[in-house]
Write an enzyme that holds these catalytic residues in place. Structure first.
Site, short mmCIF file in Angstrom:
data_model
loop_
_atom_site.label_atom_id
_atom_site.label_comp_id
_atom_site.label_asym_id
_atom_site.label_seq_id
_atom_site.Cartn_x
_atom_site.Cartn_y
_atom_site.Cartn_z
N ASP A 41 -0.28 -0.27 -2.02
CA ASP A 41 0.39 0.75 -2.98
C ASP A 41 1.43 0.05 -3.22
OD1 ASP A 41 0.57 3.38 -3.62
OD2 ASP A 41 0.53 3.96 -2.24
C1 BGC Z 1 1.37 5.93 -4.47
C2 BGC Z 1 -0.63 6.07 -4.77
C3 BGC Z 1 -0.72 5.46 -6.47
C4 BGC Z 1 0.41 4.32 -6.78
C5 BGC Z 1 -0.02 4.19 -7.89
C6 BGC Z 1 1.71 5.07 -5.05
O1 BGC Z 1 3.50 5.59 -4.93
O2 BGC Z 1 0.60 6.45 -3.76
O3 BGC Z 1 -1.63 7.22 -4.69
O4 BGC Z 1 -2.09 4.93 -6.75
O5 BGC Z 1 1.70 5.00 -6.28
O6 BGC Z 1 0.65 5.75 -9.14
#
Ligand code: BGC
Length: 723
Positions: free
Chosen positions: A266
């Protein structure tokens, strides 16, 4: 799967170490724009050199096909081997045409509808240049204080699994090289929704038994559906952050479940190993994550700054590196990117598909099917003969009803409630006023007088209340999940002058609605319904559509009841008095009781559905046989409608304490006016398996109970024996 014969192994042989590591780095598209002069700071922070920038493998967050094409063209000409970039994006509930938030889609109890909507999103996103979506999010949840409950389907593992798999199947189709399809990424593995006290990113401590029984099934269902990528969660799980959690990513995910797809971190989760206090520096963080199986590092300084060095120093083997790189190249091949780096996308296609009438129509249908009629003393549906209509409240005329994570959708593209009602009833005299704000800290009552006057002069009042869209979603936990600001006060003032009032709610989580429930005669939960929300609301309010959604996450009476969920284990001292009074020496609250205000599975209709019978074709079964269950439901009204028929099970005696109820099957059916429908289910032994005290997945012979009916009143029950 894919038609492409591109030789990824031959390509890998030609690649330098830096080129290989580049494939495992994902940076925000702002790093790749036409001018990157203003991001010198962020580049330095991440330790990404200009030379590495031209070699990275993927990017995220962009806005249109034109932007994708520009970035892809420049990247491919700068890259020595002309390897196309992967474009990834959070297409959570629509790309441009936005359908309801996942918590609402879950309430539809209709996996086919979820598939239709995901296919629409896939087509639009693909036309806009997206190759992979960070969907589905299937984190199991029990605490509505957590803002990301809006991205889930709620507190039931079966429903979450079915809806998650439906999304994977719809996005990926049979072949991800087909331009209508894009690849999917299941997230956030694991138990991100178990954050202590519902505070985002917070620690998660959960027993292995609980993890396996409630939290894991939906991730596993997505893997079984063939999802190509998985994203570990930000949180630490039983002491170890997921991205460095070997038990989770090696033992469970790879050894037990056989997942051999790509693991992507993530956003900055590798870097956060430092802030977790698990890694001393980025180099250690990169080593830990890579050794644990993280293939792509999204937006951290970990792989950018250190992976080349780790290989040169022999701490990471080149063989392991090659394996990870090959997976990324293989995904590019499967998508057909070596032949067409735009995956069939084009500005023309994007323009033709996004927000086209067909897509808007589907978004409206989805918003209608997701809405839940929480309360109705008969005031709804309103007659269209009412000529004077007052639309009151902070959500009366706003397009800010898309909800968080609505990708490239805009508020200005949404049909507001005022737009929807005006379009449905062009001859009505409609007054619109906000009355107050929906922000928690704005206690301004200066709009009350205008609202009260409008209500006095109207035949009917539609109160449009809720919480602002940024109050749910990532980083948006709330401690006190009531209607913010002075909205409850406004509701009381309005009801005092006009009882012909219904409340529409716009929110991304179950709220504590105890006060509102005591005030207004009807409440229709719209969630954040998306682009066509106002049109759907108008149809539902005036009876052109009949509400059929069911709550998938309990609405507490008081925030002190959280976490609250229907499938909780039996206790030794259950509360036995049926009302909400406190029962001394029983597991119960003083002054509140245990029951939620609206339980899982609750949702009213304008039709009157009567559960007539529940029959089993036998009352004994073995692990090789099955039981056929038939449920008969009559529509005792003059209005056709849909009912999500739910079958619950209770294992009466087992070696570990079992939940008092678990959903084991459901089917949404249409029942014509005055008609009767029989819904059949088959029960088999695997439905009764659970994790015993030694964490073995077993079923145990004994007595079971199945029940059905309306959620707060499962009137029909039968018992059978598993031999
Ligand atoms: C979130 C994810 C997301 C990623 C990309 C993160 O902050 O937890 O769910 O896919 O950002 O945008």
């Amino acid at each position: 799967m894919s038609k492409s014969n591109f030789d990824t192994r031959a390509l890998l042989k030609k690649m330098t170490l830096e080129e290989k590591v580049g494939q495992l780095i994902q940076l925000n598209s702002m790093f790749l724009g036409e001018t990157t002069a203003d991001i010198t700071g962020p580049k330095q922070e991440l330790g990404v050199s200009d030379s590495m920038l031209s070699k990275i493998g993927s990017t995220l967050n962009f806005h249109s096909f034109a932007e994708v094409k520009d970035i892809q063209d420049r990247h491919m000409s700068a890259d020595r081997l002309h390897i196309p970039l992967l474009f990834m994006m959070d297409v959570i509930h629509g790309y441009k045409t936005i359908y309801p938030i996942p918590l609402g889609m879950g309430a539809s109890f209709d996996p086919e509808l979820v598939k239709e909507c995901s296919k629409m999103a896939s087509k639009e996103a693909s036309a806009g240049g997206v190759h992979l979506t960070f969907t589905p999010m299937v984190d199991y949840v029990r605490d509505p204080r957590w803002g990301r409950v809006m991205e889930t389907c709620g507190e039931d593992p079966l429903l979450n699994s079915i809806m998650g798999a439906a999304q994977v199947e719809a996005f990926q189709g049979d072949d991800i090289s087909n331009p209508d399809n894009i690849a999917a990424c299941v997230k956030h593995f694991a138990a991100y929704g178990g954050a202590e006290a519902g505070r985002d990113y917070n620690t998660v401590e959960i027993s292995e038994r609980l993890l396996r029984e409630y939290y894991f099934p939906a991730y596993k269902a997505c893997i079984d559906a063939g999802v190509v990528m998985l994203m570990p969660s930000f949180n630490s799980l039983n002491g170890v952050p997921s991205i460095a959690n070997k038990w989770l990513l090696q033992k469970v995910l790879k050894e037990e479940w056989g997942f051999d797809g790509i693991i992507i971190s993530d956003y900055n989760a590798v870097g956060e190993l430092k802030t977790h206090g698990i890694a001393e520096n980025y180099k250690d963080a990169a080593l830990m994550a890579f050794e644990c199986g993280c293939d792509i590092d999204m937006m951290s300084a970990g792989y950018c700054s250190s992976l080349c060095r780790l290989v040169e120093e022999g701490k990471v083997s080149e063989e392991k590196l090659d394996k990870a790189v090959l997976k990324v190249l293989e995904l590019k091949r499967a998508l057909g990117l070596f032949e067409d780096p735009y995956h069939g996308g084009s500005a023309e296609k994007e323009k033709a598909l996004c927000l086209c009438p067909e897509h808007r129509e589907l978004a409206r249908k989805a918003a209608e099917e997701s809405a839940v009629l929480l309360k109705n003393n008969g005031v709804l549906p309103f007659s269209k003969d009412n000529k004077k209509i007052a639309l009151i409240g902070p959500f009366a005329s706003t397009g800010a009803i898309r909800g968080s994570w609505s990708c490239n959708g805009l508020d200005s593209e949404c049909v507001s409630v005022a737009d929807g009602v005006k379009a449905l009833l062009p001859d009505a005299e409609i007054t619109v006023c906000n009355g107050c704000s929906a922000e928690w800290n704005i206690l301004d009552r200066s709009g009350f007088d205008e609202a009260i006057n409008a209500a006095k002069n109207a035949d009917i009042v539609i109160l449009c209340l809720g919480e602002p869209q940024h109050y749910s979603g990532e980083g948006s936990s709330r401690a006190d999940i009531v209607l913010p600001g002075v909205q409850n006060e406004l509701a009381k003032e309005i009801i005092a002058v006009n009882k012909n009032t219904a409340a529409l709610l716009f929110n991304g989580r179950p709220l504590v609605l105890t006060e509102l429930d005591e005030t207004v005669p009807a409440i229709l939960e719209m969630w954040f319904p998306g682009t066509e929300g106002g049109a759907a609301a108008a149809n539902l309010l005036f009876g052109d559509a009949n509400p059929s959604g069911k709550v998938t996450m309990s609405f507490p009476r008081s925030v002190g009841q959280c976490p609250i969920y229907y499938n909780h284990p039996s206790t030794g001292r259950p509360k036995t008095i049926p009302d909400d009074r406190h029962q001394p020496y029983a597991s119960s609250y003083i002054g509140c009781g245990n029951l939620p205000l609206y339980p899982f599975g609750h949702g009213l209709s304008y039709s009157d559905f009567v559960y007539e019978s529940l029959t089993l074709d036998t009352d004994k079964m073995t692990s090789d046989s099955e039981i056929k269950v038939s449920i008969t439901v009559r529509n005792n009204s003059g209005r056709a409608g849909k009912e999500a028929v739910q079958l619950y099970m209770h294992d009466l005696f087992a070696s570990t304490v079992r939940p008092i109820q678990s959903l084991i099957a459901f089917k949404k059916v249409e029942i014509g006016a005055g008609e009767t429908v029989t819904v059949d289910f088959t029960i088999t032994e695997p439905m009764f398996r659970f994790y015993n005290a030694s964490c073995e997945f077993v079923s145990e012979p004994g007595k079971f109970e199945v029940s059905t009916g309306h959620a707060d009143n499962l009137i029909l029950t039968k018992t059978f024996v598993l031999e």
